[in-house]
Structure formats: structure tokens, C-alpha cells
Design an enzyme around this catalytic site. Sequence first.
Site, PDB file in Angstrom:
ATOM      1  N   GLU A   1       0.810  -1.209   0.000  1.00 17.36           N
ATOM      2  CA  GLU A   1       0.000   0.000   0.000  1.00 17.36           C
ATOM      3  C   GLU A   1       0.848   1.266   0.000  1.00 17.36           C
ATOM      4  O   GLU A   1       0.443   2.301  -0.546  1.00 17.36           O
ATOM      5  CB  GLU A   1      -0.971   0.010   1.185  1.00 17.36           C
ATOM      6  CG  GLU A   1      -0.386  -0.398   2.523  1.00 17.36           C
ATOM      7  CD  GLU A   1      -0.499  -1.892   2.783  1.00 17.36           C
ATOM      8  OE1 GLU A   1       0.215  -2.651   2.108  1.00 17.36           O
ATOM      9  OE2 GLU A   1      -1.279  -2.281   3.675  1.00 17.36           O
TER      10      GLU A   1
ATOM     11  N   LYS B   1       9.886  20.124   1.468  1.00 15.84           N
ATOM     12  CA  LYS B   1       8.884  19.542   2.361  1.00 15.84           C
ATOM     13  C   LYS B   1       8.499  20.543   3.453  1.00 15.84           C
ATOM     14  O   LYS B   1       7.321  20.723   3.761  1.00 15.84           O
ATOM     15  CB  LYS B   1       9.417  18.253   2.989  1.00 15.84           C
ATOM     16  CG  LYS B   1       9.545  17.096   1.999  1.00 15.84           C
ATOM     17  CD  LYS B   1      10.046  15.832   2.678  1.00 15.84           C
ATOM     18  CE  LYS B   1       9.045  15.266   3.660  1.00 15.84           C
ATOM     19  NZ  LYS B   1       9.490  13.967   4.218  1.00 15.84           N
TER      20      LYS B   1
END
Length: 567
Positions: free
Chosen positions: A280, A528
Site C-alpha cells: 500500500e 517539504k
Amino acid sequence: HFAYQQLGPKMRISSFEVSCSVTIGNTTYTGNGRGTRLKDTRTSAAANLISRLEANREEIRTVLLPPPPPTPPEVPDEVEGYTGTHSPRAVKKKVVNGDLKSHLARIDPQNKMNALALVNQIFNPTMILEEVPNRQDHCKQFRARFTIDGEEFVGEAKTKKGAKLGAALQLLEQKLGHTEHSITALSESWTPEDYTTDQLSFARSVSDLVTQKYAKLTERLEGHEARRKVLAGILVRSSEQENVSGSDDLQVLVLSTGTKCIDGKMLNNSGAAVNDCHAEVLARRAFKRFLLEHVRRFHNKESSILVKSSEPPYLLTVKPGLSFHLFISTAPCGDARIYCNNPGQGSNQLKGALRSKIEGGEGTIPVGNRESHIQTWDGVQAGERLCTMSCSDKLALWNVLGVQGAILSHFIQPIFFKSIIIGSLFHKDHISRALVQRTEGSGTPPSNLLIIPVSPQETRVPSKSCNYSKNWILGESVVEIIKSNDGLRNDGQRSRLAKLSLFQKFNQVCSAVTHAVPYRNRYYSEMKSDAENYQRRKRAVFEALAVAGHGKWVGKPLEQDMFHASQ
């Protein structure tokens, strides 16, 4: 076992005498050999033993063959509604049509029998076991068929035991329905009545579409490269019956497999390695690459799933009518999975706890209240266990912040999954707690996520994990294979899903976007941090988890994000 004796002086040419033996039942069979080379002598002794075993085949067969199955016990007359004889046919008719809960309580008062044992005890069905021919994914698959009064129940799995268990579950679900009796692997804390017919049908369609696409993409792979334990995929759906290719209302965008993480000693400070190779997590990284490509397409006036928002700060957003859906073949590791088979067990204090993945293996452990929520580079290099947050924890975070991540937040409004489809080990209460309820105190409400099981659930059988992960992205035809232990491709090159690869793709997009020119030639860590709104909401989630007693989120060493796109 082997035993040998050297004959003659050690410094001169010697001969060896070897004996090997095996005990079967109360009889010991022995083979002897003699020669001048120990290896050849052992081979001769083994061949002699095999000849003796062949000569006594019938005798050995009677010892090794299991005894015939016991005759099914008779059902006592006091079972409510029972008036016939004690024949197997009468017993079956009684069990199917009578008081099921009462009968189950009598044959398994401690609720310890699994589904297969219950089927054999109650129905004693006729069974046919066969191997499924012409598998496209090159994996062995077995099919079990249970027949009762002309009615057939079929189960398929990678092992014979799993196939029989699948057929048993199907039989019990249809014949007995969902009772309060805790049948092993059937009690999933949900019933079909919890979901609409359309929802369950959609979940099955998603599951079938992902598995069929994966089988087609990997039909030429062989050996370990063809194996997979957990499969994940992200799909797009259009309520207007039109998807990105203009054909169906549902399309697979990315696929991935994997169950392991990088070894701490292989941690990379240049962004070249993929740290987490769980299916995932790789699916989300592949989806971010897919989104970056569509940002580029939009600004180059090409076909894209993105449009410009009419509201400040006028970022890109997904076209109206499109929704994204995540499929995982099993419950995500961590809090969503750990209690699914034993819902009544485990400490309430640990339920909901943040958990980290085991380095170099599978499974998770609670992170607890560490003194520091940041790992150190030199500590990991010196042998400290590398901590990677579980998939349950990461999915809970994405459900609040969006799946686009910090870097893409410079271009795109938050994107959320409309639904998550779980193929096996689904427990409604644990899934809801792990993915939604734990983050409700963060100040930013989690998205309106729908979590749906695939019905019937896939039968999971214990198997050894592969050390390789795979990923595929729509528009990039190649199936990429990554080695989980070092985070590199199987040819030793950098993966397209590595941080550096995605950051370079981001810089290419910046070149095409006029207002994004200042973003170019910056460090990954800076980009970020500059996503201020995203980082503020992220800190709020971490604080809420800690205040609620779930533990402190543990991040990777700071040094691993201090790289430049030109590296």
C-alpha cells in the site's frame, strides 16, 4: 542418521565404512557402504538404504498411512426438533433445518473448532481436490469441491489446506448463515447487511479488476519475481461513466506488491533507496508519480485529470466526478490487522497504539513513548533497529492530510481516497478505529472514508514472504521490481519510486510552471518544510495521537532528506 569409521592409518590411503539408518514405527532400516572416498561411501550407503525401504514398501505403508476417519458421532435425541434415525443423511437434514445455534453449542461448546472441522463434523461432505490448470500468474493454485445432496461449494487457494478451508467457509456461510458462534476465519465482525448491495458489488468489481490486471502484467514473470503475498492498487472512478481513457467508469492507475522494509544498514542519504516496500505504501508512491505527470500535462495543455480550482490559493484539483479508491488484498499491518482474528483478546491499552514494522521481517510492535521521536543516522548505522511506521498508521495520516504528500501540496489541493477495499482479515471495528477514529482529535476531521470488505473474503494461508516488490503505473508499461532489503531495483539501479526520482520529476514539473520557478534547485527537506499548511496539519495529527495515548510518531533520521535533485 549417518555413522562412519575410518579404516587404516590417517596418513596413508584409507577406506571408510559408512552406515545410515532410519526408524519407521518400531523398525529400524539400515544401509551400509564401504569405499576409499567418504562422499562416495555415504552415497553408496544411502542407495543401499533406499533399496531396503523399497523392498519393505508394503510394511512401511501400513505404518505411515493414517487410520481411517472416525464415524461421525450420532446426534442425541434431545436436540430440539430431531425425531429421525441417526443416519448421516438425517443428521445433515436436521442440522440444516433445525436449531443451528443449539447444535453448534453442543458439538463445540468452547468455540475452538475451525470451519473445516465443523463441516466434517456436521455434514461429512464428499470432497474433490484438484490443481487449477493454466494459471496466468505462474503460482500453484488448488481447488476444493464439497458436495452435499447435489449442491456444490468451491474454494481456491495456493495450498490444499487453504482451498479446503475456503470451500468450508462458503458452505458454512450458506448453510448456517451468520450465527453468533465464533467460527474460525468466518467471524469478521461484519455481515453483508452492514453494506448495500451496490457497495459489495463495487468492492468485488475492484478486487477482480486489480487481480486480473496484475495477472496479465506478470504472466511472463517466473520464480520469485512472479510471487506475491500482498497486492495493492489505486483506481479511478467516474460518476459520469467516463474515465481517463474514455472507456469504463473504473480503471486501474497503479499496482504494487510487497511486505518488507529496507535493512537499517542499507539506509541511503541521497534519496536513491525506497525505505518501505509494503504494497500500500508503494501504491501511494506510484500514485504520486502519476499525479506529478498529470500536473505536467495540465501546464503543457495536454489531457489531464486535473483542473484549476476557482478558490484561493487557486491550486490544481481533481476534475469533478472523479474519485479514487484503494484496494488492499489484506488488512494493513499494524492496529487494523493485529486483533482481527482475536477481537476479544489483547490489552485495551494497546488497541489503537502506533506501531512500527519489524526491520528485515514482517509484523509490527508498539512504538511506546520513546524519549525521541526522531531516529539518528549514526544510531541506525551503529546497529539501532530502524523504525518504520505501520501501514495502518500511515493510512490514518493520509486520511487527514491527503495522499498527495508535502511536495505535491505546492501544486495540488489535498486528494483523498473515496473508499478502501479490503480483501481479507477485515474486522469492521478495528479497521474503523485504526484508519479513522484515532485521528478525530487532530482538529482536522478525517475524510468521509468508506471502508468495504470483499465478500466473500479471500482465504489467507500462511506463506513465506518474497524479498522482492513490484510496481506498475498507467502510462509506464514496465513492471518494476525492487529488492526490499536495499530499496533498489533488481538490477541495482534506482527505482522510479525513490525519493530522488520523485523529486527530480517534481523539478521537471517546476520547469514547466512559471510560478514554480523559485522551487527549483532546492533541497528535498526544504521543499517539504515549505509546504507550511501541510506540515501544520501533520504536527496537529502527531500531537493528537500522543495526547490520546496512542504513542509518538517516529520519523526517519533527518539526514536522509538532505539531498539535492542533481545528485
